[in-house]
Design a protein around this motif. Structure first.
Motif, PDB file in Angstrom:
ATOM      1  N   SER A 125       0.864  -1.184  -0.034  1.00 13.96           N
ATOM      2  CA  SER A 125       0.016  -0.272  -0.175  1.00 13.96           C
ATOM      3  C   SER A 125       0.911   1.210   0.127  1.00 13.96           C
ATOM      4  N   PHE A 126       1.801   1.153   0.910  1.00 13.24           N
ATOM      5  CA  PHE A 126       2.709   2.453   0.815  1.00 13.24           C
ATOM      6  C   PHE A 126       3.691   2.712  -0.218  1.00 13.24           C
ATOM      7  N   VAL A 127       4.138   1.345  -0.897  1.00 11.19           N
ATOM      8  CA  VAL A 127       4.952   1.707  -1.970  1.00 11.19           C
ATOM      9  C   VAL A 127       3.996   2.089  -3.120  1.00 11.19           C
ATOM     10  N   THR A 128       2.758   1.684  -3.318  1.00  9.02           N
ATOM     11  CA  THR A 128       2.003   1.759  -4.395  1.00  9.02           C
ATOM     12  C   THR A 128       1.577   3.359  -4.212  1.00  9.02           C
ATOM     13  N   PHE A 129       1.429   3.717  -3.168  1.00  9.64           N
ATOM     14  CA  PHE A 129       0.782   5.175  -2.945  1.00  9.64           C
ATOM     15  C   PHE A 129       2.106   6.534  -3.359  1.00  9.64           C
ATOM     16  N   PHE A 130       3.261   6.169  -2.638  1.00 11.17           N
ATOM     17  CA  PHE A 130       4.253   7.016  -3.023  1.00 11.17           C
ATOM     18  C   PHE A 130       4.928   6.684  -4.590  1.00 11.17           C
ATOM     19  N   LEU A 131       4.505   5.615  -5.262  1.00 13.54           N
ATOM     20  CA  LEU A 131       5.082   5.706  -6.546  1.00 13.54           C
ATOM     21  C   LEU A 131       4.242   6.457  -7.474  1.00 13.54           C
ATOM     22  N   GLY A 132       2.852   6.088  -7.009  1.00 17.95           N
ATOM     23  CA  GLY A 132       1.838   6.647  -7.676  1.00 17.95           C
ATOM     24  C   GLY A 132       1.618   8.204  -7.677  1.00 17.95           C
ATOM     25  N   GLN A 133       2.005   8.582  -6.584  1.00 16.22           N
ATOM     26  CA  GLN A 133       1.977  10.160  -6.532  1.00 16.22           C
ATOM     27  C   GLN A 133       2.956  11.015  -7.163  1.00 16.22           C
ATOM     28  N   ALA A 134       4.203  10.001  -7.233  1.00 15.06           N
ATOM     29  CA  ALA A 134       5.476  10.512  -7.989  1.00 15.06           C
ATOM     30  C   ALA A 134       5.154  10.568  -9.340  1.00 15.06           C
ATOM     31  N   LEU A 135       4.213   9.802  -9.979  1.00  9.62           N
ATOM     32  CA  LEU A 135       4.216   9.688 -11.416  1.00  9.62           C
ATOM     33  C   LEU A 135       2.918  10.631 -11.889  1.00  9.62           C
ATOM     34  N   LEU A 136       2.162  11.192 -10.543  1.00 12.79           N
ATOM     35  CA  LEU A 136       1.228  11.810 -10.954  1.00 12.79           C
ATOM     36  C   LEU A 136       1.691  13.565 -10.935  1.00 12.79           C
ATOM     37  N   GLY A 137       2.690  13.487 -10.461  1.00 12.06           N
ATOM     38  CA  GLY A 137       3.421  15.173 -10.457  1.00 12.06           C
ATOM     39  C   GLY A 137       2.676  15.983  -9.849  1.00 12.06           C
ATOM     40  N   SER A 138       2.323  16.968 -10.283  1.00 11.46           N
ATOM     41  CA  SER A 138       1.580  18.361  -9.686  1.00 11.46           C
ATOM     42  C   SER A 138       0.375  17.823  -9.326  1.00 11.46           C
ATOM     43  N   HIS A 139      -0.297  16.766  -9.913  1.00 12.42           N
ATOM     44  CA  HIS A 139      -1.666  16.477  -9.630  1.00 12.42           C
ATOM     45  C   HIS A 139      -1.513  15.390  -8.282  1.00 12.42           C
ATOM     46  N   GLY A 140      -0.579  15.001  -8.019  1.00 13.26           N
ATOM     47  CA  GLY A 140      -0.684  14.236  -6.705  1.00 13.26           C
ATOM     48  C   GLY A 140      -0.827  14.718  -5.440  1.00 13.26           C
ATOM     49  N   VAL A 141      -0.966  14.066  -4.328  1.00  8.19           N
ATOM     50  CA  VAL A 141      -1.242  14.656  -2.897  1.00  8.19           C
ATOM     51  C   VAL A 141       0.109  13.945  -1.981  1.00  8.19           C
ATOM     52  N   GLY A 142       0.223  14.672  -0.731  1.00  4.07           N
ATOM     53  CA  GLY A 142       1.026  14.283   0.142  1.00  4.07           C
ATOM     54  C   GLY A 142       0.441  13.321   1.265  1.00  4.07           C
ATOM     55  N   ILE A 143       1.241  12.723   1.794  1.00  8.64           N
ATOM     56  CA  ILE A 143       0.813  11.533   2.768  1.00  8.64           C
ATOM     57  C   ILE A 143       0.319  12.486   4.079  1.00  8.64           C
ATOM     58  N   GLY A 144       0.719  13.713   4.268  1.00 11.13           N
ATOM     59  CA  GLY A 144       0.174  14.316   5.261  1.00 11.13           C
ATOM     60  C   GLY A 144      -1.112  15.074   4.971  1.00 11.13           C
ATOM     61  N   ASP A 145      -1.775  14.928   3.954  1.00 13.97           N
ATOM     62  CA  ASP A 145      -2.673  15.734   3.413  1.00 13.97           C
ATOM     63  C   ASP A 145      -4.043  15.135   4.082  1.00 13.97           C
ATOM     64  N   THR A 146      -5.025  15.893   4.336  1.00 14.27           N
ATOM     65  CA  THR A 146      -6.363  15.248   4.993  1.00 14.27           C
ATOM     66  C   THR A 146      -6.691  13.940   4.397  1.00 14.27           C
ATOM     67  N   GLY A 147      -7.003  12.703   5.347  1.00 15.10           N
ATOM     68  CA  GLY A 147      -7.624  11.714   4.910  1.00 15.10           C
ATOM     69  C   GLY A 147      -6.674  10.498   4.161  1.00 15.10           C
ATOM     70  N   VAL A 148      -5.419  11.007   3.769  1.00 19.12           N
ATOM     71  CA  VAL A 148      -4.570  10.427   2.988  1.00 19.12           C
ATOM     72  C   VAL A 148      -3.757   9.381   3.718  1.00 19.12           C
ATOM     73  N   LEU A 149      -3.170   9.600   4.779  1.00 15.24           N
ATOM     74  CA  LEU A 149      -2.593   8.520   5.670  1.00 15.24           C
ATOM     75  C   LEU A 149      -3.673   7.403   5.993  1.00 15.24           C
ATOM     76  N   ARG A 150      -4.867   7.957   6.561  1.00 14.22           N
ATOM     77  CA  ARG A 150      -5.741   6.819   6.646  1.00 14.22           C
ATOM     78  C   ARG A 150      -6.179   5.772   5.424  1.00 14.22           C
ATOM     79  N   ALA A 151      -6.056   6.560   4.229  1.00 17.88           N
ATOM     80  CA  ALA A 151      -6.393   5.719   3.178  1.00 17.88           C
ATOM     81  C   ALA A 151      -5.302   4.683   2.819  1.00 17.88           C
ATOM     82  N   VAL A 152      -3.941   5.049   3.137  1.00 13.88           N
ATOM     83  CA  VAL A 152      -2.960   4.328   2.686  1.00 13.88           C
ATOM     84  C   VAL A 152      -2.794   2.987   3.773  1.00 13.88           C
ATOM     85  N   ILE A 153      -2.987   3.489   5.153  1.00 14.55           N
ATOM     86  CA  ILE A 153      -3.257   2.323   6.105  1.00 14.55           C
ATOM     87  C   ILE A 153      -4.331   1.510   5.626  1.00 14.55           C
ATOM     88  N   GLY A 154      -5.439   1.945   5.426  1.00 15.22           N
ATOM     89  CA  GLY A 154      -6.634   1.147   5.270  1.00 15.22           C
ATOM     90  C   GLY A 154      -6.367   0.315   3.980  1.00 15.22           C
TER      91      GLY A 154
END
Length: 256
Positions: A125-154
Motif C-alpha cells: 500500500s505505501f509503495v503503491t501510494f508513493f510511486l503513484g503520487q510521484a508519477l502524478l506529478g503536480s496532480h498528486g497529494v502528500g501523505i500528510g494531506d487530509t485523509g491520505v494516511l488513513r487511506a494508505v493504512i486502510g
C-alpha cells in the motif's frame, strides 16, 4: 518450548516451505504496484483532457490503488493455498492428530498468516501510494494531506482482510478448486457487475470488497457510499470474522 509455540513454528514452516504461497504474495505486490503506477502515469499524461467537473472530484490517492483490483486476487490465492494445501495433500489429518485442539490449530494458523499478510499489505500500500503520487506529478497529494494516511493504512488492512476472508471460506469449502472457482470470479467480476446494476447496487455496497475499498477513498464523490471509510472497513472486517467463524465451525464439526 510450549505446545502453542511448537504449533506456531509448525505453521510458519508450512507457509515458508511452499514456494507457491510466497510467490503469490510477491505477485500481489508486483501487480498492485505495477498496474497502479501505469494507470497513474496514463492519468497524468491525459489529465488536461478531463472536464472541470472531473478535475474537482479527482481522487489522486484512490487512483494510485487502481491496481489493487488485480492484486487482491493474488492475496485471495494465498489465503486459499495456505488452507487448501492441508486438504489436498492429506496433511490436515497429521495436523489435527498433532494438534487435537482445533481452536488452537486455527488460531495458530491465523497468528502466522494474519501478521504476514498485514505486513505485505502495508508495504504494498505505501509503495503503491508513493510511486503513484510521484508519477502524478503536480496532480498528486502528500501523505500528510487530509485523509491520505488513513487511506494508505486502510489499503494495507484491506489486503490483509481479503486474504483472511479467503482463509475462512476455504476452511468452509475444504477444496482448492471450489474455493478458487467461487472466490476468483466473485471478486474479479460478479461483485463489480452487481455494483453497476441499479437493482443490486445498494446490496452490493455492503459486500466485503465493495465496502472495504471505501477506506481508500479521500474524495467522497469517488465511491459515493452511504457510510464512511472506516465504517466500510468495519463492514469488511465483519465479513472476514463471519467467514473465519464459519470455517472454525466446519473444522470443528467435520472429520479431516
Amino acid at each position: 518450548m510450549t505446545h502453542t509455540m511448537r504449533v506456531l513454528k509448525s505453521e510458519w514452516t508450512k507457509v515458508r516451505s511452499v514456494r507457491s504461497t510466497l510467490w503469490t504474495l510477491a505477485t500481489a505486490f508486483i501487480v498492485t504496484v505495477g498496474l497502479g503506477a501505469l494507470i497513474c502515469a496514463l492519468t497524468e499524461s491525459g489529465f488536461g483532457d478531463r472536464s472541470p467537473a472531473d478535475r474537482r472530484t479527482f481522487d489522486a490517492t484512490f487512483i494510485s490503488f487502481a491496481g489493487m483490483g488485480l492484486g487482491q486476487l493474488a492475496m485471495i490465492a494465498f489465503g486459499v493455498m495456505v488452507v487448501s494445501a492441508e486438504y489436498s495433500t492429506g496433511m490436515i489429518r497429521n495436523s489435527l492428530a498433532a494438534v487435537p485442539q482445533r481452536s488452537t490449530f486455527l488460531w495458530c494458523k491465523m497468528l502466522v498468516v494474519g501478521p504476514l499478510v498485514l505486513v505485505i499489505g502495508m508495504i504494498t500500500s505505501f509503495v503503491t501510494f508513493f510511486l503513484g503520487q510521484a508519477l502524478l506529478g503536480s496532480h498528486g497529494v502528500g501523505i500528510g494531506d487530509t485523509g491520505v494516511l488513513r487511506a494508505v493504512i486502510g489499503g494495507g488492512i484491506y489486503m490483509a482482510l481479503i486474504s483472511l476472508f479467503s482463509v475462512g471460506i476455504t476452511f468452509v469449502l475444504r477444496s482448492p478448486l471450489l474455493a478458487f472457482a467461487i472466490l476468483m470470479p466473485w471478486f474479479f467480476l460478479v461483485s463489480n457487475i452487481l455494483g453497476q446494476v441499479h437493482a443490486t447496487k445498494k446490496v452490493a455496497e455492503y459486500l466485503p470488497d465493495q465496502a472495504g475499498t471505501a477506506v481508500m477513498s479521500v474524495v467522497p464523490e469517488t465511491l459515493n457510499r452511504p457510510y464512511g471509510p472506516w465504517e466500510g472497513l468495519l463492514i469488511m472486517a465483519a465479513w472476514t470474522a463471519a467467514a473465519l467463524v464459519a470455517g472454525f465451525i466446519v473444522l470443528k464439526e467435520r472429520d479431516a
